[in-house]
Design a protein around this motif. Structure first.
Motif, PDB file in Angstrom:
ATOM      1  N   ARG A  15       2.716 -31.735  24.109  1.00 40.75           N
ATOM      2  CA  ARG A  15       1.336 -31.284  23.937  1.00 40.75           C
ATOM      3  C   ARG A  15       0.860 -31.470  22.500  1.00 40.75           C
ATOM      4  O   ARG A  15      -0.324 -31.640  22.247  1.00 40.75           O
ATOM      5  N   GLN A  16       1.770 -31.406  21.562  1.00 36.16           N
ATOM      6  CA  GLN A  16       1.418 -31.498  20.139  1.00 36.16           C
ATOM      7  C   GLN A  16       2.099 -32.727  19.530  1.00 36.16           C
ATOM      8  O   GLN A  16       2.881 -32.633  18.598  1.00 36.16           O
ATOM      9  N   LYS A  17       1.767 -33.881  20.094  1.00 34.09           N
ATOM     10  CA  LYS A  17       2.469 -35.106  19.704  1.00 34.09           C
ATOM     11  C   LYS A  17       2.314 -35.416  18.218  1.00 34.09           C
ATOM     12  O   LYS A  17       3.284 -35.794  17.542  1.00 34.09           O
ATOM     13  N   VAL A  18       1.103 -35.290  17.689  1.00 30.03           N
ATOM     14  CA  VAL A  18       0.877 -35.651  16.286  1.00 30.03           C
ATOM     15  C   VAL A  18       1.651 -34.741  15.356  1.00 30.03           C
ATOM     16  O   VAL A  18       2.365 -35.189  14.454  1.00 30.03           O
ATOM     17  N   LEU A  19       1.517 -33.414  15.583  1.00 23.41           N
ATOM     18  CA  LEU A  19       2.230 -32.476  14.722  1.00 23.41           C
ATOM     19  C   LEU A  19       3.738 -32.607  14.880  1.00 23.41           C
ATOM     20  O   LEU A  19       4.490 -32.499  13.903  1.00 23.41           O
ATOM     21  N   ALA A  20       4.192 -32.851  16.108  1.00 29.12           N
ATOM     22  CA  ALA A  20       5.633 -33.026  16.330  1.00 29.12           C
ATOM     23  C   ALA A  20       6.138 -34.262  15.592  1.00 29.12           C
ATOM     24  O   ALA A  20       7.224 -34.244  14.979  1.00 29.12           O
ATOM     25  N   PHE A  21       5.345 -35.355  15.640  1.00 25.93           N
ATOM     26  CA  PHE A  21       5.748 -36.586  14.943  1.00 25.93           C
ATOM     27  C   PHE A  21       5.829 -36.349  13.427  1.00 25.93           C
ATOM     28  O   PHE A  21       6.787 -36.748  12.773  1.00 25.93           O
ATOM     29  N   ILE A  22       4.779 -35.673  12.896  1.00 26.24           N
ATOM     30  CA  ILE A  22       4.782 -35.393  11.455  1.00 26.24           C
ATOM     31  C   ILE A  22       5.984 -34.541  11.079  1.00 26.24           C
ATOM     32  O   ILE A  22       6.652 -34.774  10.067  1.00 26.24           O
ATOM     33  N   ASN A  23       6.279 -33.548  11.927  1.00 29.84           N
ATOM     34  CA  ASN A  23       7.400 -32.656  11.656  1.00 29.84           C
ATOM     35  C   ASN A  23       8.723 -33.413  11.654  1.00 29.84           C
ATOM     36  O   ASN A  23       9.538 -33.277  10.736  1.00 29.84           O
ATOM     37  N   ILE A  24       8.935 -34.223  12.677  1.00 32.95           N
ATOM     38  CA  ILE A  24      10.190 -34.986  12.788  1.00 32.95           C
ATOM     39  C   ILE A  24      10.283 -36.032  11.688  1.00 32.95           C
ATOM     40  O   ILE A  24      11.330 -36.189  11.040  1.00 32.95           O
ATOM     41  N   PHE A  25       9.181 -36.737  11.460  1.00 37.27           N
ATOM     42  CA  PHE A  25       9.206 -37.814  10.460  1.00 37.27           C
ATOM     43  C   PHE A  25       9.465 -37.256   9.062  1.00 37.27           C
ATOM     44  O   PHE A  25      10.251 -37.818   8.288  1.00 37.27           O
ATOM     45  N   GLY A  26       8.815 -36.146   8.729  1.00 37.71           N
ATOM     46  CA  GLY A  26       9.008 -35.563   7.401  1.00 37.71           C
ATOM     47  C   GLY A  26      10.446 -35.158   7.154  1.00 37.71           C
ATOM     48  O   GLY A  26      11.028 -35.460   6.107  1.00 37.71           O
ATOM     49  N   CYS A 323      12.676 -29.272   4.050  1.00 37.40           N
ATOM     50  CA  CYS A 323      12.872 -28.089   4.889  1.00 37.40           C
ATOM     51  C   CYS A 323      11.668 -27.155   4.823  1.00 37.40           C
ATOM     52  O   CYS A 323      11.268 -26.574   5.837  1.00 37.40           O
ATOM     53  N   ILE A 324      11.112 -26.993   3.628  1.00 39.85           N
ATOM     54  CA  ILE A 324       9.904 -26.165   3.491  1.00 39.85           C
ATOM     55  C   ILE A 324       8.764 -26.777   4.295  1.00 39.85           C
ATOM     56  O   ILE A 324       8.030 -26.076   5.005  1.00 39.85           O
ATOM     57  N   ASN A 325       8.644 -28.097   4.198  1.00 37.11           N
ATOM     58  CA  ASN A 325       7.626 -28.805   4.963  1.00 37.11           C
ATOM     59  C   ASN A 325       7.837 -28.607   6.458  1.00 37.11           C
ATOM     60  O   ASN A 325       6.903 -28.341   7.219  1.00 37.11           O
ATOM     61  N   PHE A 326       9.093 -28.700   6.882  1.00 41.60           N
ATOM     62  CA  PHE A 326       9.433 -28.515   8.292  1.00 41.60           C
ATOM     63  C   PHE A 326       9.070 -27.094   8.749  1.00 41.60           C
ATOM     64  O   PHE A 326       8.499 -26.901   9.824  1.00 41.60           O
ATOM     65  N   THR A 327       9.392 -26.111   7.922  1.00 43.64           N
ATOM     66  CA  THR A 327       9.099 -24.721   8.255  1.00 43.64           C
ATOM     67  C   THR A 327       7.593 -24.471   8.313  1.00 43.64           C
ATOM     68  O   THR A 327       7.084 -23.821   9.234  1.00 43.64           O
ATOM     69  N   THR A 328       6.879 -25.007   7.324  1.00 43.31           N
ATOM     70  CA  THR A 328       5.424 -24.811   7.283  1.00 43.31           C
ATOM     71  C   THR A 328       4.758 -25.415   8.503  1.00 43.31           C
ATOM     72  O   THR A 328       3.862 -24.813   9.118  1.00 43.31           O
ATOM     73  N   LEU A 329       5.189 -26.615   8.879  1.00 43.79           N
ATOM     74  CA  LEU A 329       4.613 -27.259  10.059  1.00 43.79           C
ATOM     75  C   LEU A 329       5.015 -26.533  11.340  1.00 43.79           C
ATOM     76  O   LEU A 329       4.237 -26.482  12.296  1.00 43.79           O
ATOM     77  N   ALA A 330       6.236 -25.978  11.356  1.00 41.30           N
ATOM     78  CA  ALA A 330       6.652 -25.213  12.526  1.00 41.30           C
ATOM     79  C   ALA A 330       5.764 -23.985  12.701  1.00 41.30           C
ATOM     80  O   ALA A 330       5.385 -23.623  13.814  1.00 41.30           O
ATOM     81  N   ILE A 331       5.424 -23.353  11.574  1.00 44.83           N
ATOM     82  CA  ILE A 331       4.510 -22.204  11.618  1.00 44.83           C
ATOM     83  C   ILE A 331       3.136 -22.659  12.101  1.00 44.83           C
ATOM     84  O   ILE A 331       2.481 -22.017  12.925  1.00 44.83           O
ATOM     85  N   GLY A 332       2.685 -23.818  11.588  1.00 48.32           N
ATOM     86  CA  GLY A 332       1.390 -24.353  11.995  1.00 48.32           C
ATOM     87  C   GLY A 332       1.343 -24.663  13.477  1.00 48.32           C
ATOM     88  O   GLY A 332       0.345 -24.374  14.158  1.00 48.32           O
ATOM     89  N   ARG A 333       2.443 -25.239  13.999  1.00 44.98           N
ATOM     90  CA  ARG A 333       2.470 -25.575  15.430  1.00 44.98           C
ATOM     91  C   ARG A 333       2.505 -24.326  16.298  1.00 44.98           C
ATOM     92  O   ARG A 333       1.995 -24.316  17.423  1.00 44.98           O
ATOM     93  N   SER A 334       3.133 -23.264  15.789  1.00 46.92           N
ATOM     94  CA  SER A 334       3.270 -22.057  16.602  1.00 46.92           C
ATOM     95  C   SER A 334       2.071 -21.120  16.486  1.00 46.92           C
ATOM     96  O   SER A 334       1.973 -20.135  17.214  1.00 46.92           O
ATOM     97  N   ALA A 335       1.158 -21.450  15.516  1.00 43.67           N
ATOM     98  CA  ALA A 335       0.030 -20.547  15.272  1.00 43.67           C
ATOM     99  C   ALA A 335      -0.871 -20.403  16.498  1.00 43.67           C
ATOM    100  O   ALA A 335      -1.467 -19.346  16.718  1.00 43.67           O
ATOM    101  N   GLY A 336      -0.975 -21.447  17.304  1.00 41.91           N
ATOM    102  CA  GLY A 336      -1.842 -21.398  18.465  1.00 41.91           C
ATOM    103  C   GLY A 336      -1.153 -20.945  19.732  1.00 41.91           C
ATOM    104  O   GLY A 336      -1.724 -21.065  20.824  1.00 41.91           O
ATOM    105  N   ARG A 337       0.091 -20.443  19.591  1.00 40.02           N
ATOM    106  CA  ARG A 337       0.864 -20.102  20.783  1.00 40.02           C
ATOM    107  C   ARG A 337       1.003 -18.584  20.961  1.00 40.02           C
ATOM    108  O   ARG A 337       1.876 -18.122  21.698  1.00 40.02           O
ATOM    109  N   SER A 338       0.160 -17.837  20.275  1.00 42.69           N
ATOM    110  CA  SER A 338       0.276 -16.381  20.391  1.00 42.69           C
ATOM    111  C   SER A 338      -0.029 -15.913  21.825  1.00 42.69           C
ATOM    112  O   SER A 338       0.612 -15.002  22.343  1.00 42.69           O
ATOM    113  N   LYS A 339      -1.021 -16.539  22.479  1.00 42.05           N
ATOM    114  CA  LYS A 339      -1.340 -16.147  23.858  1.00 42.05           C
ATOM    115  C   LYS A 339      -0.190 -16.492  24.794  1.00 42.05           C
ATOM    116  O   LYS A 339       0.099 -15.751  25.742  1.00 42.05           O
TER     117      LYS A 339
END
Length: 816
Positions: A15-26, A323-339
């Motif tokens: 569902r989050q292909k772009v963010l997942a790609f950025i996360n993995i690539f970084g 790792c900080i970048n990975f963590t920050t993006l992980a937080i960003g990806r999870s921000a919309g998953r509260s519901k």
């Protein structure tokens, strides 16, 4: 349950292909960079560890406290014992089980096989080399290799070059020793020497041959230095290296009168210390003992341990940024998953299950990133080899610790990256989540601190790269005290220069492309600067001595401050004339007004008359201070280093003229030449490699920091989408909203700059202290680093800010 976690993780990634790609690539880029730098560091610490007896092998040396504490090898036959130091150690020290004497190559020798003639580096060693050290043989037997005086051992690559095959045991080659070719039998073929070996050879002869035929190595008046190294194998568990008293007694036994001899020579040394200290240097320390400057020792690619630790810090910094970048993006990806979390809790999911879900997703991303990172590192390895000047290989056999480090890295990164969003989201209350009363903070202290730390590291690396590049450029471009441009250096060590030089000089000077020709006993530039060292008149003032042709100062563009240049002398001249440099003049307490005409008594058995003072010049790298030096000239008609100054422009015509003149003066001997500016610049290869690695690391760190900033921008955009909608309804323009979103991020960059600048200045100023000639760190370096960081950050977050600013307010407000 675990299967369910993986399914949900994969669905969210889809569902989050772009963010997942950025996360993995970084993270992949970070792991690739970390792996390459870790491989380089592991290689530097692996030198000589492949030898079976490595822990028990030592190199003896003498620390000379009469010459500023410079280490040097006592490699001569001791007059009292008529044996070498190695033989004396085996005889007098019970802990010494075996020894190996090695005569290092000086220049190159011509070798003729049945197919061709080549120049080779000729090394000599005792046959015990193959029992003390671990150099596997491809053909032949270690017990019979180097058994006879005229036996040699070839490496497999050298054997193929000479014969076209490496199965050449019992074949014969002829090697030029002095002025004649001598026959040698190939007694064995060794596998190619590993790149992480202190001892290296292409053609290895028997040390006993070199010792018995030392007089043959002279060509005319050209003395080929015979530099010996000694290695001893001690019994396991020996305490001899730390037994100062026993080592001191051994040195005293070699020459009981040495203290009196030194006093008679008017030499002084430190109080409460011996004038000479006998020590044993561990084989495993040679590669990182950058303080060691033995007389003409060939220790390949010695590296300062500080450099290794700095590289390790850079590698850790890049990985930490990733790792900080990975963590920050992980937080960003999870921000919309509260519901999603709220719904899962309503239907019965516990806090632990939510935590496991997010940790599973982070571990999946971490594992995938590690796989891609290792593949990327493998692809980039040839380029990194060229950058670092090493021949590296990913090998579990050579570096088994790396696989454990990477497995641990994947687990730690996954756990750290998934723990924050897992712990935060698992604590949400379902009712508040479903009523839109909760959100993951995009501007909290944690995420802002991560990004600030990232950019602080990146700015420090940018400053470091800029300073290193400026210092390297300064060293290369600074005038060393002579004109190094448009000068061709010719190695005449395989001919008699007394015969060849006059013929060569007369032939080339007939052409307008040639400006001047001269020669010298010692060369200029890396690997050529072996100078005699003497204590003129027993005054305690030592000086490096170079024999030069009368045209040397003029052709190389040096400047006389006082006095005159040399004139040609004959063998009947009895007056020794010398030219000294400024440093030596001051050390003697003279000035340019009174130095000319002064004499130095007991100089090489006679009295030397100072006829000139030459302006200081660097015959060693500019990182070192200028030492005392003097020139002398003799009745010789040439020395082994020829220097030809040519006209500026394309050197092809001049080289053709020199080649023709050389072939006529020295038929059958290939002309070996180089350009003087390149020889001098070779001193700074390590700085150039170092700046390349740090620059590469700085660029990667900025890239990864920007990915982290992008993640924070996405997170902020998600949390402020309704605020933006309200502002647009109330009349805010796109520019107003974009500026509002950018303002917070620019504050983080400015804070990063304030933190990084003083730290970068401190560390780089400390680094520059190792150079006698160095730049001053300019404020423009920090201005460039700050401006560059801000520009990159603006480009990175500007697109996301504009995207949020132009979004339709109806969509963001319709749920209110």
């Amino acid at each position: 349950m675990i299967k369910s976690y993986f399914k949900i993780a994969l669905r969210n990634l889809q569902r989050q292909k772009v963010l997942a790609f950025i996360n993995i690539f970084g993270l992949s880029v970070g792991i690739a960079c970390f792996s390459l730098l870790l491989l380089f560091i592991a290689n530097e610490f692996s030198f000589d560890k492949f030898h079976k007896n490595a822990a028990n092998i030592y190199r003896p040396y003498v620390l000379d406290n009469t010459l500023n504490g410079e280490p040097g090898e006592s490699n001569t036959d001791f007059s009292a014992l008529k044996i070498t130091m190695a033989e004396a150690m085996k005889q007098d020290l019970p802990d010494v089980q075996e020894f190996v004497r090695v005569q290092l190559p000086w220049g190159e020798n011509l070798v003729r096989s049945e197919k061709n003639t080549e120049r080779v580096s000729l090394t000599f060693a005792d046959k015990s080399l193959f029992s003390v050290f671990t150099f596997p043989l491809k053909y032949g037997n270690a017990s019979t290799a180097l058994h006879d005086m005229n036996d040699i051992v070839l490496t497999e690559t050298r054997a193929k070059e000479l014969f076209g095959s490496d199965d050449v045991v019992d074949k014969t080659v002829e090697i030029q020793i002095g002025t004649t070719f001598q026959p040698f039998r190939v007694s064995a073929v060794a596998k190619d020497i590993p790149a992480n070996s202190t001892i290296r050879f292409d053609v290895l002869g028997n040390f006993l041959y070199a010792k018995a035929n030392s007089g043959r190595f002279t060509i005319g008046n050209n003395w080929h230095p015979t530099v010996w190294q000694t290695y001893v194998q001690l019994r396991p568990g020996s305490k001899l290296p730390d037994d100062k008293q026993q080592l001191a007694r051994f040195l005293m036994s070699l020459n009981p009168n040495y203290s009196a001899d030194l006093k008679n020579a008017r030499l002084t040394w430190r109080k409460n210390e011996r004038p000479f200290i006998f020590k044993l240097q561990p084989l495993l320390s040679i590669h990182t003992d950058s303080w060691f400057h033995g007389w003409s020792f060939t220790d390949y690619e010695v590296i300062d341990p500080k450099t290794i630790w700095i590289l390790l810090a850079i590698a850790g910094g890049i990985l930490l940024i990733a790792c900080i970048n990975f963590t920050t993006l992980a937080i960003g990806r999870s921000a919309g998953r509260s519901k999603e979390v709220g719904v899962r809790k309503v239907i019965g999911a516990g806090k632990r299950q939510v935590i496991y879900q997010f940790l599973t997703e982070a571990l999946v991303l971490s594992i995938v990133s590690a796989i891609f990172g290792l593949l990327l590192a493998k692809i980039l390895l040839p380029w990194f080899d060229q950058l670092s000047g090493r021949d590296l290989h990913f090998s579990l056999t050579l570096y088994p610790q790396m696989i454990l480090a990477l497995i641990g890295l994947v687990l730690i990164v996954g756990l750290l990256a998934g723990s924050y969003p897992a712990l935060v989201l698992s604590n949400f209350k379902p009712v508040e989540v479903l009523r839109n009363k909760t959100r993951v903070g995009g501007s909290n202290l944690f995420t802002r601190s991560l990004v600030t730390f990232q950019f602080a590291l990146s700015i420090m690396l940018i400053v470091a790269t800029t300073v290193i590049l400026q210092q390297t450029k300064y060293l290369i471009n600074k005038n060393p005290g002579f004109n190094k441009e448009n000068v061709v250096a010719i190695d005449a060590s395989q001919v008699d220069p007394n015969i060849v030089f006059p013929l060569f000089k007369q032939a080339v000077l007939n052409y307008p492309n040639i400006v001047g020709v001269t020669s010298a006993e010692a060369g200029l530039g890396a690997g050529n600067e072996l100078l005699g060292y003497s204590d003129p008149g027993g005054s305690g003032i030592s000086a490096a001595i170079n024999g030069v042709d009368p045209d040397y100062i003029k052709v190389l563009g040096m400047r006389l401050l006082a006095g005159r240049n040399f004139e040609p002398i004959t063998a009947t001249d009895t007056v020794k004339r010398i030219i000294i440099n400024e440093t030596m003049m001051r050390a003697l307490g003279w000035t340019t007004q009174n130095a000319i005409g002064r004499t130095i008594k007991n100089f090489q058995g006679g009295t030397a008359h100072v006829i000139g003072v030459v302006k200081n010049f660097n015959y060693r790298p500019l990182s070192e201070g200028i030492k005392n030096q003097l020139f002398e000239t003799t009745s010789d008609k040439g020395y082994i280093h020829f220097y030809v100054r040519i006209n500026a422009g394309n050197p092809a015509t001049a080289l053709s003229i020199m080649q023709k003149a050389w072939n006529s003066a020295a038929p059958g001997v290939p002309m070996k030449y180089s350009f003087l500016d390149e020889d001098v610049n070779n001193y700074y290869n390590s700085e150039q490699r170092w700046s390349g690695i740090v620059g590469w690391a700085g660029g990667i760190s900025i890239f990864l920091a920007c990915l982290g900033l992008l993640g924070l921008a996405i997170l902020a955009g998600i949390n402020r989408i309704k605020e933006v909608g309200i502002r647009k309804v109330l009349g805010a323009s796109v520019l107003n909203i974009t500026s509002l979103l950018l303002k917070d991020f620019l504050k983080l960059i400015l804070i990063s700059f304030v933190i990084a600048s003083p730290l970068a200045w401190y560390f780089m100023n400390r680094w520059l202290q190792d150079y006698a000639t160095r730049i001053n760190i300019s404020w423009t370096v920090f201005l460039f680093a700050g401006s560059f960081s801000i520009a990159i950050a603006l480009v990175t977050i500007g697109f996301q800010a504009i995207k949020v600013a132009i979004s339709n307010p109806v969509k963001s407000l319709r749920t209110e």
